[in-house]
Scaffold this motif. Sequence first.
Motif, mmCIF file in Angstrom:
data_model
loop_
_atom_site.group_PDB
_atom_site.id
_atom_site.type_symbol
_atom_site.label_atom_id
_atom_site.label_comp_id
_atom_site.label_asym_id
_atom_site.label_seq_id
_atom_site.Cartn_x
_atom_site.Cartn_y
_atom_site.Cartn_z
ATOM 1 N N LYS A 51 -59.908 -56.172 7.042
ATOM 2 C CA LYS A 51 -59.991 -55.013 7.953
ATOM 3 C C LYS A 51 -59.571 -55.443 9.355
ATOM 4 C CE LYS A 51 -63.516 -51.912 6.182
ATOM 5 N NZ LYS A 51 -63.080 -52.107 4.812
ATOM 6 N N PHE A 52 -58.814 -54.576 10.012
ATOM 7 C CA PHE A 52 -58.432 -54.841 11.396
ATOM 8 C C PHE A 52 -59.406 -54.170 12.345
ATOM 9 C CE2 PHE A 52 -54.409 -55.505 9.231
ATOM 10 C CZ PHE A 52 -54.034 -56.710 9.799
ATOM 11 N N ARG A 53 -59.782 -54.901 13.375
ATOM 12 C CA ARG A 53 -60.576 -54.304 14.456
ATOM 13 C C ARG A 53 -59.851 -54.603 15.754
ATOM 14 N NH1 ARG A 53 -66.307 -54.785 12.506
ATOM 15 N NH2 ARG A 53 -66.397 -53.219 10.861
ATOM 16 N N SER A 54 -59.454 -53.553 16.435
ATOM 17 C CA SER A 54 -58.647 -53.688 17.643
ATOM 18 C C SER A 54 -59.485 -53.320 18.863
ATOM 19 C CB SER A 54 -57.439 -52.756 17.569
ATOM 20 O OG SER A 54 -56.766 -52.911 16.320
ATOM 21 N N ILE A 55 -59.606 -54.245 19.785
ATOM 22 C CA ILE A 55 -60.323 -53.971 21.036
ATOM 23 C C ILE A 55 -59.254 -53.657 22.084
ATOM 24 C CG2 ILE A 55 -62.011 -54.822 22.702
ATOM 25 C CD1 ILE A 55 -63.086 -54.882 19.804
ATOM 26 N N SER A 56 -59.338 -52.490 22.684
ATOM 27 C CA SER A 56 -58.231 -52.058 23.537
ATOM 28 C C SER A 56 -58.481 -52.349 25.009
ATOM 29 C CB SER A 56 -57.976 -50.565 23.344
ATOM 30 O OG SER A 56 -59.067 -49.840 23.837
ATOM 31 N N VAL A 57 -57.386 -52.577 25.717
ATOM 32 C CA VAL A 57 -57.444 -52.683 27.182
ATOM 33 C C VAL A 57 -56.771 -51.466 27.829
ATOM 34 C CG1 VAL A 57 -57.550 -55.202 27.229
ATOM 35 C CG2 VAL A 57 -55.324 -54.063 27.341
ATOM 36 N N LEU A 94 -50.533 -54.744 10.132
ATOM 37 C CA LEU A 94 -51.063 -53.701 9.265
ATOM 38 C C LEU A 94 -50.074 -53.361 8.143
ATOM 39 C CD1 LEU A 94 -53.147 -51.672 8.494
ATOM 40 C CD2 LEU A 94 -52.506 -50.251 10.445
ATOM 41 N N ALA A 95 -48.794 -53.325 8.483
ATOM 42 C CA ALA A 95 -47.790 -53.068 7.444
ATOM 43 C C ALA A 95 -47.862 -54.174 6.383
ATOM 44 C CB ALA A 95 -46.392 -52.995 8.058
ATOM 45 N N VAL A 109 -45.882 -48.469 11.911
ATOM 46 C CA VAL A 109 -46.149 -49.056 10.591
ATOM 47 C C VAL A 109 -45.144 -48.517 9.586
ATOM 48 C CG1 VAL A 109 -47.808 -49.111 8.662
ATOM 49 C CG2 VAL A 109 -48.607 -49.510 11.008
ATOM 50 N N LYS A 110 -44.912 -47.204 9.628
ATOM 51 C CA LYS A 110 -43.978 -46.600 8.667
ATOM 52 C C LYS A 110 -42.558 -47.133 8.866
ATOM 53 C CE LYS A 110 -45.126 -42.177 9.236
ATOM 54 N NZ LYS A 110 -45.293 -40.733 8.995
ATOM 55 N N ASP A 111 -42.162 -47.320 10.141
ATOM 56 C CA ASP A 111 -40.835 -47.901 10.420
ATOM 57 C C ASP A 111 -40.697 -49.271 9.747
ATOM 58 O OD1 ASP A 111 -39.674 -45.938 11.914
ATOM 59 O OD2 ASP A 111 -40.344 -46.744 13.853
ATOM 60 N N ILE A 112 -41.753 -50.072 9.855
ATOM 61 C CA ILE A 112 -41.699 -51.421 9.260
ATOM 62 C C ILE A 112 -41.636 -51.316 7.737
ATOM 63 C CG2 ILE A 112 -42.907 -53.628 9.009
ATOM 64 C CD1 ILE A 112 -44.204 -52.926 11.785
ATOM 65 N N SER A 121 -54.023 -42.219 5.307
ATOM 66 C CA SER A 121 -54.503 -43.515 4.791
ATOM 67 C C SER A 121 -54.099 -44.661 5.713
ATOM 68 C CB SER A 121 -54.093 -43.771 3.339
ATOM 69 O OG SER A 121 -52.994 -43.038 2.959
ATOM 70 N N ILE A 122 -53.013 -44.512 6.461
ATOM 71 C CA ILE A 122 -52.684 -45.556 7.446
ATOM 72 C C ILE A 122 -53.670 -45.460 8.621
ATOM 73 C CG2 ILE A 122 -50.904 -46.545 8.953
ATOM 74 C CD1 ILE A 122 -48.787 -45.309 7.120
ATOM 75 N N LEU A 123 -53.905 -44.211 9.058
ATOM 76 C CA LEU A 123 -54.864 -44.007 10.164
ATOM 77 C C LEU A 123 -56.231 -44.600 9.852
ATOM 78 C CD1 LEU A 123 -54.546 -40.336 11.531
ATOM 79 C CD2 LEU A 123 -54.376 -42.460 12.851
ATOM 80 N N ASP A 124 -56.640 -44.483 8.584
ATOM 81 C CA ASP A 124 -57.954 -44.996 8.169
ATOM 82 C C ASP A 124 -58.067 -46.509 8.330
ATOM 83 O OD1 ASP A 124 -58.726 -42.440 7.563
ATOM 84 O OD2 ASP A 124 -58.424 -42.636 5.387
ATOM 85 N N GLU A 125 -56.927 -47.186 8.404
ATOM 86 C CA GLU A 125 -56.928 -48.651 8.539
ATOM 87 C C GLU A 125 -57.040 -49.085 10.007
ATOM 88 O OE1 GLU A 125 -56.833 -50.718 6.082
ATOM 89 O OE2 GLU A 125 -56.138 -49.503 4.387
ATOM 90 N N ILE A 126 -56.933 -48.100 10.917
ATOM 91 C CA ILE A 126 -56.880 -48.439 12.348
ATOM 92 C C ILE A 126 -58.238 -48.153 12.983
ATOM 93 C CG2 ILE A 126 -55.710 -47.953 14.546
ATOM 94 C CD1 ILE A 126 -53.313 -46.934 12.881
ATOM 95 N N GLU A 127 -58.812 -49.171 13.595
ATOM 96 C CA GLU A 127 -60.118 -48.993 14.219
ATOM 97 C C GLU A 127 -60.033 -49.543 15.634
ATOM 98 O OE1 GLU A 127 -63.219 -50.318 11.406
ATOM 99 O OE2 GLU A 127 -64.575 -50.163 13.131
ATOM 100 N N VAL A 128 -59.865 -48.651 16.593
ATOM 101 C CA VAL A 128 -59.710 -49.081 17.984
ATOM 102 C C VAL A 128 -61.027 -48.864 18.721
ATOM 103 C CG1 VAL A 128 -58.470 -48.703 20.149
ATOM 104 C CG2 VAL A 128 -57.244 -48.518 17.973
ATOM 105 N N ASP A 129 -61.477 -49.880 19.416
ATOM 106 C CA ASP A 129 -62.694 -49.778 20.222
ATOM 107 C C ASP A 129 -62.286 -49.759 21.696
ATOM 108 O OD1 ASP A 129 -65.118 -50.029 21.495
ATOM 109 O OD2 ASP A 129 -65.944 -51.423 20.008
ATOM 110 N N ASN A 130 -62.493 -48.615 22.328
ATOM 111 C CA ASN A 130 -62.076 -48.418 23.728
ATOM 112 C C ASN A 130 -63.163 -48.808 24.737
ATOM 113 O OD1 ASN A 130 -59.399 -47.272 23.623
ATOM 114 N ND2 ASN A 130 -60.293 -45.391 22.781
ATOM 115 N N ARG A 131 -64.263 -49.382 24.266
ATOM 116 C CA ARG A 131 -65.408 -49.555 25.169
ATOM 117 C C ARG A 131 -65.359 -50.804 26.043
ATOM 118 N NH1 ARG A 131 -70.096 -50.395 21.957
ATOM 119 N NH2 ARG A 131 -68.573 -51.352 20.569
#
Length: 362
Positions: free
Chosen positions: A231-237, A220-221, A255-258, A271-281
């Motif tokens: 766009k990133f789509r993250s499927i979470s475990v 993302l950085a 991301v900010k550290d990087i 605006s960084i949060l808006d780039e993160i899309e986590v699907d917990n389903r």
Amino acid sequence: MQLDELEKTINQLPRKRIGFYPTPFHKLENLSRTYGINLFLKREDMAGPGAISGSKMRVAEFVIGQALEEGVDTLITQGAYLTNSGMQFSAAARVAGITPILYLTRDEQQHGTLNEYRGNLLLDRLMDVETHYLSAPSNAFKNVKEDKQHVLDAMHARKAELEAEGHNVLIVPTGGALTAGFVGHVMTFKEIIEQARQAGVEPDYIYHTTGTGTALPGMLAAKIMTGSKVKFRSISVSFYQPDFWINEAIIVERVKDILRTFNADIPDDQSILDEIEVDNRFIGENYATPSEESTAAIKEMAKAEGVFLGPVYTGKGFAGLLEHIRTGKVAPNSNVVFLHTGDTANLFEVPGAAGPTSIIDQ
Ligand SMILES: *Cc1c(COP(=O)(O)O)cnc(C)c1O
């Protein structure tokens, strides 16, 4: 910033070269045809040094590069008993001449008692890794503070023992989540964009499975620094939620550290949060318990493409992508990259990874 400039900064950072990079990138022709999209696979599972690898190797290269500069001779890390990260960090440590030690937790109620070395445990044993097993009812799924403390205490006690003997010990948190390592996946992003362009496409989406949040921050950085539209789509475990050990706000900080490492402009948090899309389903019943969708996704990939996903991470991630395609969350003709983060050894660990009939049908 151009893609090449990313590499220039990266090349100035301490790094022990261990994996085979760039990892392969290829189109999945059969699944692309079936679903009417252009589907590509980025093969972090083939990162090396062994045939069974994954996305933690890039992280390990930078963590170990820095550890070597600091004179570290022993690396202690932790994870669930089937940890891919622990196995890859152990392999990387061995290559670097650092002694690996693992603290592994197991939810015995959920996953039974250990009675055999299989999967990553077998590989850890082949590498002769000092391995300690701790019972932890919460596994990696729930947020039980006492369990986490119990593991931390055990690792720190071992560290103190070794230090008294004159060793220089580094403790690496679950998944290799140390700042020094997060830059590794900046290169994943760079490779994906370049390899996609060689294949004549600009990716619309990068899908991946997320747990400890080590791959997304770097990618993302890199996206932010290069102004890419993907766009990133993250499927979470692991359930991403506020107050949990992993959540979107933690990714933002990483991301900010990087971005700081690259001396790049830092956008506001939202605006960084808006780039993160986590699907917990797609977690299913529990971490490391195969779900019906993940088993189906693993079989579909194997049958269509001869590629093997794993039951703990990548099967669930790919199940998420397939659902997004079927429900139109991915538009027809999109260019989609799925990051194969590894997990292969767990096919030989988790009972039922091939469905209820893991015993050969008579
Ligand atoms: C660790 C791991 C993940 C999750 O990675 P993070 O980027 O740390 O969230 C996904 N897939 C596999 C195979 C892993 O080992």
